[in-house]
Structure formats: structure tokens, C-alpha cells
Design an enzyme around this catalytic site. Structure first.
Site, short mmCIF file in Angstrom:
data_model
loop_
_atom_site.label_atom_id
_atom_site.label_comp_id
_atom_site.label_asym_id
_atom_site.label_seq_id
_atom_site.Cartn_x
_atom_site.Cartn_y
_atom_site.Cartn_z
N TYR A 67 0.84 -1.19 0.00
CA TYR A 67 0.00 0.00 0.00
C TYR A 67 0.88 1.24 0.00
O TYR A 67 1.45 1.64 1.01
CB TYR A 67 -0.93 0.02 1.22
CG TYR A 67 -1.88 -1.14 1.31
CD1 TYR A 67 -2.17 -1.94 0.21
CD2 TYR A 67 -2.50 -1.45 2.51
CE1 TYR A 67 -3.04 -3.01 0.30
CE2 TYR A 67 -3.39 -2.52 2.62
CZ TYR A 67 -3.65 -3.30 1.52
OH TYR A 67 -4.51 -4.37 1.62
N HIS A 129 0.13 -12.03 1.59
CA HIS A 129 -0.89 -11.28 0.86
C HIS A 129 -1.46 -12.07 -0.31
O HIS A 129 -2.67 -12.05 -0.57
CB HIS A 129 -0.28 -9.97 0.37
CG HIS A 129 -1.26 -8.87 0.21
ND1 HIS A 129 -0.90 -7.54 0.18
CD2 HIS A 129 -2.61 -8.87 0.08
CE1 HIS A 129 -1.97 -6.78 0.04
NE2 HIS A 129 -3.02 -7.56 -0.03
N SER A 208 -13.19 -5.36 2.03
CA SER A 208 -14.17 -4.79 1.09
C SER A 208 -15.60 -5.21 1.43
O SER A 208 -16.36 -5.62 0.54
CB SER A 208 -13.83 -5.17 -0.35
OG SER A 208 -12.61 -4.61 -0.76
N PRO A 209 -16.00 -5.11 2.72
CA PRO A 209 -17.37 -5.52 3.07
C PRO A 209 -18.43 -4.59 2.51
O PRO A 209 -19.61 -4.94 2.49
CB PRO A 209 -17.35 -5.48 4.60
CG PRO A 209 -16.33 -4.44 4.93
CD PRO A 209 -15.25 -4.62 3.88
N LEU A 210 -17.99 -3.43 2.01
CA LEU A 210 -18.92 -2.48 1.38
C LEU A 210 -18.74 -2.45 -0.14
O LEU A 210 -19.13 -1.49 -0.80
CB LEU A 210 -18.74 -1.08 1.95
CG LEU A 210 -19.01 -0.96 3.45
CD1 LEU A 210 -18.74 0.46 3.94
CD2 LEU A 210 -20.43 -1.37 3.78
N GLY A 211 -18.15 -3.52 -0.68
CA GLY A 211 -17.99 -3.58 -2.13
C GLY A 211 -17.17 -2.43 -2.67
O GLY A 211 -17.52 -1.84 -3.70
N ARG A 212 -16.07 -2.09 -1.97
CA ARG A 212 -15.19 -0.98 -2.36
C ARG A 212 -15.96 0.34 -2.45
O ARG A 212 -15.68 1.18 -3.30
CB ARG A 212 -14.48 -1.30 -3.68
CG ARG A 212 -13.63 -2.56 -3.58
CD ARG A 212 -12.82 -2.84 -4.84
NE ARG A 212 -11.90 -3.93 -4.58
CZ ARG A 212 -12.19 -5.22 -4.71
NH1 ARG A 212 -13.39 -5.58 -5.13
NH2 ARG A 212 -11.30 -6.15 -4.44
N GLY A 213 -16.94 0.48 -1.56
CA GLY A 213 -17.72 1.71 -1.52
C GLY A 213 -18.99 1.67 -2.34
O GLY A 213 -19.89 2.50 -2.16
N ALA A 217 -23.58 3.12 -1.66
CA ALA A 217 -24.30 4.05 -2.53
C ALA A 217 -23.62 5.40 -2.60
O ALA A 217 -24.26 6.45 -2.68
CB ALA A 217 -25.75 4.19 -2.08
#
Length: 338
Positions: A67, A129, A208-213, A217
Site C-alpha cells: 500500500y 498477501h 471490502s465488506p462495502l464492495g469498495r464503496g 451508494a
């Protein structure tokens, strides 16, 4: 939903003694890959988010040498300086400019670099990784085992590993955690990898539990992303795929409105409801979203709520691979399971 006086509980992560907050903080986007067109966080803002996270009970910080590269570990090191014992520091090695590298030489080189950048003398949770097809997983784990014996690493983890390789690794040295992508729109791991983790007593860290944002929404168009944002090249964020996936998110928005929360909170609560052995690590650069994410932990979803969410976002109707073609081969569900 507003944050209350609650703080997150600490739970066993895996069965080897590691304990961490029920939700962690993904730090990647503070330094690399993600950048909203309307906001680029400064290091000072990111450090304030890390400090606020601790106030809310978020003790586990997730970073990696790739990163930046390297700059995110340095940032995390600055944030935890003077209060190191309060945090569970998780970092990762194994992705290089020449591809995955699990050689003993790279293991040794990587851990020394991470320790220096983080400003610590021991890494709480050290992940490989990505798997290296050139180096047997047993060889990599033997070197990692030496790092544990030397006191440079406390617990071992793997990211994007196949069930077969996980078993091989766990036989050499106990694996405490597997990091995998898990959200309403990414459920591949449910078939084999997650059951294998549970059989072996290995904790599940959902990135990524929010689907990468996307599931929050936050985006109505790829133009909402900075021109250098990696997601512009992600198949799910591209062209017609974006439009079709956006239609799924609209359904989540409707359910969230009825529930009195944000779409992101509803999507994150779904991940929490998958079990107490699941530790989501949503990332953010803003205190506002950090507080929203922490509040999601306290949400109660009924079976009807969960059924409605899964009906709104059928896994087989999500359009696009989760990585672009030249990186997808390193993901567990495409990895050689020999």
C-alpha cells in the site's frame, strides 16, 4: 443511524490466542488505490481517523507493504506512536513488482522493512498477501514460523488462499486468520473457503465488506472517482457493468430507508450477521463514515431483513469480475487447487 456511547467488543480472532475488535479499520485507501474526486485525505486527517477509531473501540488496523508502496505502513506507524499497545497491528507481504513472492528471502526482507516503517518490534498479525506459485506454501510458512520463534511476529494469516493451500499451511504452523473478500456482492468464499476456516478454527477477516464503496451508494458514476483511482479499472465499476450493479444498489437503498439507516450500514450489518468469527475491516478516510461503520455493528437484522437483502443483491446477478484480468489469477477462487 447515529453513533452512541457504545464501543466495539473484543473477540478471539482464530483459536491461537489473538484477540481483536469485532470490526477493524482498513487503512489502504488512506495511501493508495482509492481516491474520491471530491476529497483527497491528508495524512493528518487519516491519523485523526485512526485515533478516533480507538475511541470507538476499533483496535485492529489493517495495512500492507504494497500500500503506497510502503507509505501506508509509515502512516500507521505515525498514528500508533506512543500508544502502540492499544492497537492490534496487521500487515501483509508477498506482492511485489514482479508478482507474488513467498520465498524465504522475501519473507525476511519484508518483515524487517515493515517493522521499521511501523516503528514496532513485533507484528501482531502477519499475512501472506497472495500465494506464490513458484514457492511451495510449506516453504513460506516455515520461514514465517521462524519469525514467530524470534518474536518478530505473533500470529500468522493468509489472504486470498485456496482451501487446499490453507490446509497445507495450517499443518506447518497454526494460521490464526484468513483475509478474504466478503460482502453482499462477493460471496464466492462461502462455498469452500469459509467452511474450511471454520473447520480449522481460523478467524475470518472480511475485506471490502462495502464492495469498495459501491454498496454504500456513494457513487452514481465512475466520474465520482478520481482519474487515478484503481476502481476505474475494476470490471464492476466499468461501463455497462456499473449501470447494472447500480440498479442492485438502488434496492439496498430502499431497504435501508425502510430500516432507518444508510445503505452502507445495512450492507455492513449483513456481514456482521454472518457469525462472531467474522471481522469486517471497512476502510475510510473520514470520521463521519467511521462512525457510521461502527454504528452498523449494533444493528439487529431479522431473518426477513437478511432474506430481503440477499434477494435484492443476488450473487449471480452482480456483473463483472472482482479484479481485472491480469490480477484475477491471484484470487483464491481462480487459484490452482492442486
Amino acid at each position: 443511524m447515529r453513533i452512541t456511547a457504545m464501543t466495539l467488543p473484543v473477540r478471539p480472532l482464530g483459536s491461537q490466542g489473538l484477540k481483536a475488535s469485532a470490526q477493524g479499520l482498513g487503512c489502504m485507501g488512506m495511501s493508495a488505490f482509492y481516491s474520491d474526486a471530491d476529497h483527497k485525505a491528508t495524512d493528518e486527517e487519516s491519523i485523526s481517523v485512526i485515533h478516533k477509531a480507538l475511541e470507538l473501540g476499533v483496535t485492529m488496523l489493517d495495512t500492507a507493504e504494497i500500500y503506497g508502496p510502503h507509505t501506508n505502513e509509515t502512516l500507521v506507524g505515525k498514528a500508533i506512536a506512543g500508544n502502540r499497545k492499544a492497537y492490534v497491528v496487521a500487515t501483509k507481504f508477498g506482492i511485489t513488482q514482479n508478482g507474488p513472492d513467498g520465498s524465504p528471502e522475501n519473507v525476511r526482507r519484508s518483515v524487517e522493512g515493515s517493522l521499521e516503517r511501523l516503528g514496532i518490534d513485533c507484528i501482531d498479525l502477519y499475512y501472506m498477501h497472495r500465494m506464490d506459485p513458484k514457492t511451495p506454501i510449506e516453504t513460506t510458512i516455515k520461514e514465517l514460523k521462524e519469525l514467530v520463534n524470534e518474536g518478530k511476529v505473533k500470529y500468522l494469516g493468509l489472504s486470498e488462499v485456496s482451501p487446499a493451500d490453507l490446509r497445507k499451511a495450517h499443518a506447518v504452523h497454526p494460521i490464526s486468520a484468513v483475509q478474504l473478500e466478503w460482502s453482499l456482492w462477493t460471496r464466492d468464499a462461502e462455498a469452500e473457503l469459509i467452511p474450511t476456516c471454520r473447520e480449522l478454527g481460523i478467524g475470518i477477516v472480511a475485506y471490502s465488506p462495502l464492495g469498495r464503496g459501491f454498496l454504500a451508494a456513494k457513487y452514481s458514476s465512475p466520474d465520482d472517482l478520481d482519474k487515478d483511482d484503481w476502481r476505474r479499472n475494476n470490471p464492476r465499476f466499468a461501463g455497462e457493468s456499473f449501470k447494472k450493479n447500480l440498479a442492485l444498489v438502488e434496492k439496498v437503498k430502499e431497504l435501508a430507508k425502510a430500516k432507518g439507516c444508510t445503505p452502507g450500514q445495512l450492507a455492513l450489518a449483513w456481514v456482521h450477521h454472518q457469525g462472531e468469527d467474522v471481522f469486517p475491516i471497512p476502510g475510510t478516510k473520514r470520521i463521519k463514515y467511521l462512525e457510521e461503520n461502527v454504528a452498523a455493528f449494533g444493528m439487529k437484522l431479522s431473518k426477513n431483513d437478511i432474506d430481503a437483502l440477499e434477494k435484492a443483491v443476488p450473487h449471480d446477478q452482480v456483473v463483472g469480475e472482482r479484479y481485472e484480468a491480469d490480477f484475477m489469477h491471484t484470487a483464491f477462487d481462480r487459484y490452482d487447487k492442486k
